[in-house]
Design an enzyme around this catalytic site. Structure first.
Site, short mmCIF file in Angstrom:
data_model
loop_
_atom_site.label_atom_id
_atom_site.label_comp_id
_atom_site.label_asym_id
_atom_site.label_seq_id
_atom_site.Cartn_x
_atom_site.Cartn_y
_atom_site.Cartn_z
N ASP A 1 0.88 -1.16 0.00
CA ASP A 1 0.00 0.00 0.00
C ASP A 1 0.93 1.23 0.00
OD1 ASP A 1 -2.45 1.52 0.63
OD2 ASP A 1 -1.51 1.77 2.59
N ASP B 1 -0.02 5.07 0.98
CA ASP B 1 -0.22 6.01 2.08
C ASP B 1 -0.23 5.27 3.41
OD1 ASP B 1 -0.48 7.96 0.20
OD2 ASP B 1 -2.66 8.03 0.26
P1 B16 Z 1 -6.73 9.94 -3.92
P2 B16 Z 1 -3.66 4.09 0.09
C1 B16 Z 1 -5.54 6.03 0.00
O1 B16 Z 1 -4.26 5.56 -0.31
C2 B16 Z 1 -5.50 6.99 1.18
O2 B16 Z 1 -5.11 6.30 2.37
C3 B16 Z 1 -6.85 7.63 1.40
O3 B16 Z 1 -6.80 8.55 2.47
C4 B16 Z 1 -7.26 8.34 0.10
O4 B16 Z 1 -8.55 8.92 0.22
C5 B16 Z 1 -7.25 7.32 -1.05
O5 B16 Z 1 -5.97 6.74 -1.16
C6 B16 Z 1 -7.60 7.97 -2.38
O6 B16 Z 1 -6.60 8.90 -2.71
O7 B16 Z 1 -7.74 10.97 -3.52
O8 B16 Z 1 -5.32 10.48 -4.03
O9 B16 Z 1 -7.15 9.16 -5.14
O10 B16 Z 1 -3.58 4.07 1.59
O11 B16 Z 1 -4.60 3.06 -0.47
O12 B16 Z 1 -2.30 4.11 -0.57
MG MG Z 2 -2.79 3.13 3.39
#
Ligand code: B16
Ligand code: MG
Length: 219
Positions: free
Chosen positions: A9, A11
């Site tokens: 993953d 984030d």
């Molecule tokens: P975006 P991950 C996720 O990333 C984030 O943890 C989450 O907070 C976010 O809303 C989601 O991606 C979508 O991100 O708006 O940049 O498309 O933890 O799956 O790497």
């Molecule tokens: Mg994450």
């Protein structure tokens, strides 16, 4: 079955963009006069943009057009914040682990719900260490559905049982378990109702240690 690949993953695992997501959502929430706290932001970990907005709105009535406009505004703010990201923002231990996986002849993939993932890994300077990238644009059904991780395993040509998914969100661990993957959860034990193994983070964690853990863990 031996472990052949790791799916990371983004984030919360390879970097910590939760703060930038928080600042962007908070700015939008202020502008549209909806209360939003850091605690509420924690619940958005790993949750796609649309579901995050719906959670933030807490049932506040709206239209599809308005939702689209707000998602786009939040993303503009997020893009502004992530311009600050550089190679120093890779979380401790992550780059070293990616390098060890590469040196051992195993594979690494990205499995992130974020549509901005390609830009973030470029800025972090780790794109060349990932054999494939699956992100928020790769599949329709997002975590906790297993689709994103199955997409990543398919691109690597490995089966879920040969793969460890590394996640910081309960929704991500749930997605990996639903797909039949090994799961390494990163964060406080109280965050994860179930996972094969839980660690605080990747700092000082080496590939051999992980291979040992998953060779003696029962599925
Ligand atoms: P975006 P991950 C996720 O990333 C984030 O943890 C989450 O907070 C976010 O809303 C989601 O991606 C979508 O991100 O708006 O940049 O498309 O933890 O799956 O790497
Ligand atoms: Mg994450």
């Amino acid at each position: 079955m031996p472990i052949k690949a790791f799916i990371f993953d983004l984030d919360g695992v390879l970097t910590d963009t939760a703060e930038y997501h928080y600042r962007a959502w908070n700015r939008l929430a202020d502008e549209i006069d909806v209360p939003f706290t850091r605690e509420e932001n924690e619940a958005l970990r790993g949750i796609p943009r649309r579901e995050s907005l719906l959670t933030l709105l807490k049932g506040h009535p709206t239209t599809e057009e308005q939702l689209q406009a707000w998602m786009s505004r939040k993303n503009d703010y997020y893009l502004e914040f992530i311009r600050e990201i550089s190679s120093t923002d890779v979380l401790p231990g992550a780059r070293e682990l990616l390098e060890e996986i590469r040196a051992a002849g195993l594979k690494s993939a990205l499995g992130s719900a974020s549509k901005n993932a390609p830009e973030v890994i470029q800025r972090l300077g780790i794109a060349h260490l990932l054999d494939s990238v699956s992100d928020g644009n790769s599949v329709e059904r997002q975590k906790p559905a297993p689709d994103l991780f199955l997409h990543a395993a398919g691109k690597l040509g490995v089966s879920p049982r040969e793969c460890v998914v590394v996640e910081d969100a309960a929704a991500g661990v749930e997605a990996a378990l639903a797909g039949g993957f090994w799961t390494l959860a990163l964060g406080p034990v109280t965050r994860f109702p179930v996972a094969h193994h839980i660690l605080p983070g990747l700092e000082n964690i080496h590939l051999q240690e992980l291979l040992d853990i998953f060779s003696i863990t029962d599925f």
